[in-house]
Motif scaffolding. Structure first.
Motif, PDB file in Angstrom:
ATOM      1  N   PHE A 101       0.871  -1.176   0.000  1.00 25.56           N
ATOM      2  CA  PHE A 101       0.000   0.000   0.000  1.00 25.56           C
ATOM      3  C   PHE A 101       0.905   1.221   0.000  1.00 25.56           C
ATOM      4  O   PHE A 101       1.620   1.480   0.968  1.00 25.56           O
ATOM      5  CB  PHE A 101      -0.916  -0.009   1.219  1.00 25.56           C
ATOM      6  CG  PHE A 101      -1.855   1.159   1.267  1.00 25.56           C
ATOM      7  CD1 PHE A 101      -2.716   1.434   0.215  1.00 25.56           C
ATOM      8  CD2 PHE A 101      -1.881   2.011   2.379  1.00 25.56           C
ATOM      9  CE1 PHE A 101      -3.583   2.512   0.246  1.00 25.56           C
ATOM     10  CE2 PHE A 101      -2.755   3.088   2.424  1.00 25.56           C
ATOM     11  CZ  PHE A 101      -3.606   3.338   1.352  1.00 25.56           C
ATOM     12  N   LYS A 102       0.883   1.962  -1.092  1.00 26.70           N
ATOM     13  CA  LYS A 102       1.841   3.048  -1.285  1.00 26.70           C
ATOM     14  C   LYS A 102       1.221   4.438  -1.263  1.00 26.70           C
ATOM     15  O   LYS A 102       1.922   5.431  -1.473  1.00 26.70           O
ATOM     16  CB  LYS A 102       2.592   2.832  -2.599  1.00 26.70           C
ATOM     17  CG  LYS A 102       3.417   1.547  -2.616  1.00 26.70           C
ATOM     18  CD  LYS A 102       4.216   1.379  -3.888  1.00 26.70           C
ATOM     19  CE  LYS A 102       3.330   1.001  -5.057  1.00 26.70           C
ATOM     20  NZ  LYS A 102       4.117   0.689  -6.282  1.00 26.70           N
ATOM     21  N   ASP A 103      -0.095   4.518  -1.017  1.00 28.62           N
ATOM     22  CA  ASP A 103      -0.735   5.837  -0.996  1.00 28.62           C
ATOM     23  C   ASP A 103      -0.313   6.661   0.214  1.00 28.62           C
ATOM     24  O   ASP A 103      -0.156   7.876   0.127  1.00 28.62           O
ATOM     25  CB  ASP A 103      -2.251   5.687  -0.999  1.00 28.62           C
ATOM     26  CG  ASP A 103      -2.792   5.165  -2.320  1.00 28.62           C
ATOM     27  OD1 ASP A 103      -1.979   4.949  -3.241  1.00 28.62           O
ATOM     28  OD2 ASP A 103      -4.015   4.973  -2.434  1.00 28.62           O
ATOM     29  N   PHE A 104      -0.182   5.977   1.366  1.00 30.64           N
ATOM     30  CA  PHE A 104       0.195   6.649   2.617  1.00 30.64           C
ATOM     31  C   PHE A 104       1.186   5.773   3.364  1.00 30.64           C
ATOM     32  O   PHE A 104       1.249   4.559   3.163  1.00 30.64           O
ATOM     33  CB  PHE A 104      -1.042   6.917   3.490  1.00 30.64           C
ATOM     34  CG  PHE A 104      -2.113   7.696   2.791  1.00 30.64           C
ATOM     35  CD1 PHE A 104      -1.963   9.054   2.550  1.00 30.64           C
ATOM     36  CD2 PHE A 104      -3.271   7.072   2.359  1.00 30.64           C
ATOM     37  CE1 PHE A 104      -2.947   9.775   1.893  1.00 30.64           C
ATOM     38  CE2 PHE A 104      -4.260   7.779   1.704  1.00 30.64           C
ATOM     39  CZ  PHE A 104      -4.100   9.139   1.463  1.00 30.64           C
ATOM     40  N   TYR A 105       1.953   6.407   4.255  1.00 29.65           N
ATOM     41  CA  TYR A 105       3.005   5.708   4.985  1.00 29.65           C
ATOM     42  C   TYR A 105       2.821   5.847   6.494  1.00 29.65           C
ATOM     43  O   TYR A 105       2.184   6.773   6.980  1.00 29.65           O
ATOM     44  CB  TYR A 105       4.377   6.259   4.584  1.00 29.65           C
ATOM     45  CG  TYR A 105       4.677   6.117   3.118  1.00 29.65           C
ATOM     46  CD1 TYR A 105       5.165   4.923   2.602  1.00 29.65           C
ATOM     47  CD2 TYR A 105       4.459   7.181   2.240  1.00 29.65           C
ATOM     48  CE1 TYR A 105       5.435   4.789   1.245  1.00 29.65           C
ATOM     49  CE2 TYR A 105       4.723   7.058   0.884  1.00 29.65           C
ATOM     50  CZ  TYR A 105       5.208   5.848   0.388  1.00 29.65           C
ATOM     51  OH  TYR A 105       5.456   5.713  -0.942  1.00 29.65           O
TER      52      TYR A 105
ATOM     53  N   THR B 295      -7.921   3.252   4.829  1.00 26.38           N
ATOM     54  CA  THR B 295      -7.797   3.490   3.384  1.00 26.38           C
ATOM     55  C   THR B 295      -7.078   2.331   2.710  1.00 26.38           C
ATOM     56  O   THR B 295      -7.396   1.972   1.564  1.00 26.38           O
ATOM     57  CB  THR B 295      -7.060   4.809   3.104  1.00 26.38           C
ATOM     58  OG1 THR B 295      -5.799   4.815   3.799  1.00 26.38           O
ATOM     59  CG2 THR B 295      -7.879   5.996   3.570  1.00 26.38           C
ATOM     60  N   GLY B 296      -6.123   1.724   3.404  1.00 26.28           N
ATOM     61  CA  GLY B 296      -5.439   0.565   2.850  1.00 26.28           C
ATOM     62  C   GLY B 296      -6.358  -0.629   2.698  1.00 26.28           C
ATOM     63  O   GLY B 296      -6.277  -1.378   1.709  1.00 26.28           O
TER      64      GLY B 296
ATOM     65  N   PHE C 151      -8.440  -0.049  -0.351  1.00 27.14           N
ATOM     66  CA  PHE C 151      -7.617  -0.326  -1.531  1.00 27.14           C
ATOM     67  C   PHE C 151      -7.511  -1.820  -1.783  1.00 27.14           C
ATOM     68  O   PHE C 151      -7.638  -2.288  -2.930  1.00 27.14           O
ATOM     69  CB  PHE C 151      -6.228   0.289  -1.344  1.00 27.14           C
ATOM     70  CG  PHE C 151      -5.218  -0.140  -2.374  1.00 27.14           C
ATOM     71  CD1 PHE C 151      -5.121   0.525  -3.586  1.00 27.14           C
ATOM     72  CD2 PHE C 151      -4.365  -1.204  -2.121  1.00 27.14           C
ATOM     73  CE1 PHE C 151      -4.187   0.124  -4.542  1.00 27.14           C
ATOM     74  CE2 PHE C 151      -3.425  -1.610  -3.073  1.00 27.14           C
ATOM     75  CZ  PHE C 151      -3.344  -0.947  -4.284  1.00 27.14           C
TER      76      PHE C 151
ATOM     77  N   CYS D 148      -2.760  -5.799   2.739  1.00 24.52           N
ATOM     78  CA  CYS D 148      -1.676  -4.998   2.176  1.00 24.52           C
ATOM     79  C   CYS D 148      -0.574  -4.851   3.213  1.00 24.52           C
ATOM     80  O   CYS D 148      -0.818  -4.924   4.429  1.00 24.52           O
ATOM     81  CB  CYS D 148      -2.169  -3.613   1.759  1.00 24.52           C
ATOM     82  SG  CYS D 148      -3.056  -3.587   0.193  1.00 24.52           S
TER      83      CYS D 148
END
Length: 279
Positions: free
Chosen positions: A133-137, A156-157, A160, A169
């Motif tokens: 999951f690369k939208d947020f860290y 959100t992950g 996704f 994820c």
């Protein structure tokens, strides 16, 4: 039925417009498994909760002992007649008042329970595919290791993953190391070395993570380490699995084009079930 500050009620009557857990995420929680009238890993849950409250500067009442904590959980599952196997969420939040600066550090708590079908931990060797999951860290800091209401990365992950057909994820920190999975800690087996990210990488200070580390360190011919995992390491691994206190161990069978074995995860589930029966 809900345990609200030590009183069993059908509805808490709490108003969300002043609830700091709702307004600011000013809340710490524990997810707890009860088996046959016993709180599994009671000491670990209690001391993690106490440490978390101190870190976020909530005031711990003198009567909030481990015995009190246990009695509030067991009283709730007993009245609901789900002592055989239950999942309990025990949430602690600062009392209402103030904005970012609270008017008081005194606390309130709410505990809710639900029946779990699987009493013992089970091994499910079903297809389980994950993706990054690369939208947020997650940030590699102490607050990231706590179970707080600030779970937007996980929410959100999870959306996704569902939208793209993944079962879970893996979440990275700001330096692009794998911190954890959306719903638990990550373990990676490469050869005879079992690795899980260190707390300094921002992963959750998981209760099941602690149990699996202790069990694995007693196994022969297995090296155990807490060290950073990069996305490139995943392609070289023989086995990946996720841990949390409700599921126990969830083996990962696929990440991108790489498929994984599940032998160690299966063995660890057996050892874990022996351990909890001895509690």
């Amino acid at each position: 039925m809900v345990n609200y500050n030590g009183t069993l009620v059908t509805q808490t009557g709490a108003e969300i417009q002043g609830n700091r857990g709702f307004l600011f995420g000013d809340s710490i929680f524990e997810t707890i498994k009860v088996l046959d009238g016993k709180v599994l890993f009671l000491e670990d849950h209690y001391f993690r909760l106490m440490a978390s409250l101190r870190i976020v500067r909530m005031e711990i009442p003198m009567h909030f002992t481990m015995e009190y904590f246990e009695s509030q959980i067991l009283g709730l599952v007993k009245v609901q007649a789900i002592e055989s196997s239950a999942r309990v969420r025990f949430s602690v939040f600062r009392k209402a008042g103030g904005f970012y600066l609270p008017e008081t550090n005194d606390i309130e708590f709410v505990a809710v329970a639900e029946f779990l079908e699987n009493a013992m931990y089970s091994f499910e060797n079903q297809p389980y595919e994950v993706e990054l999951f690369k939208d947020f860290y997650i940030t590699a800091q102490l607050l990231s290791t706590l179970k707080s209401n600030n779970r937007l990365v996980q929410i959100t992950g999870s959306i996704f993953a569902e939208e793209n057909g993944y079962q879970n994820c893996l979440v990275m920190n700001e330096v692009k190391n794998i911190a954890e999975a959306l719903q638990g800690n990550l373990f990676m087996l490469t050869g005879n070395k079992l690795i899980t990210p260190p707390l300094s990488d921002g992963c959750l200070n998981g209760i099941m993570r602690k149990q699996i580390l202790a069990i694995a360190r007693k196994m022969e011919n297995l090296e155990v380490a807490e060290q950073s995992i990069s996305p490139f390491d995943l392609q070289k691994a023989d086995e990946l699995f996720i841990t949390n206190v409700i599921k126990g161990i969830q083996p990962i069978t696929k990440y991108r084009k790489k498929e994984y074995k599940t032998d160690l995860a299966s063995e660890l589930v057996k050892k874990l079930n022996v351990q909890i029966r001895l509690v």
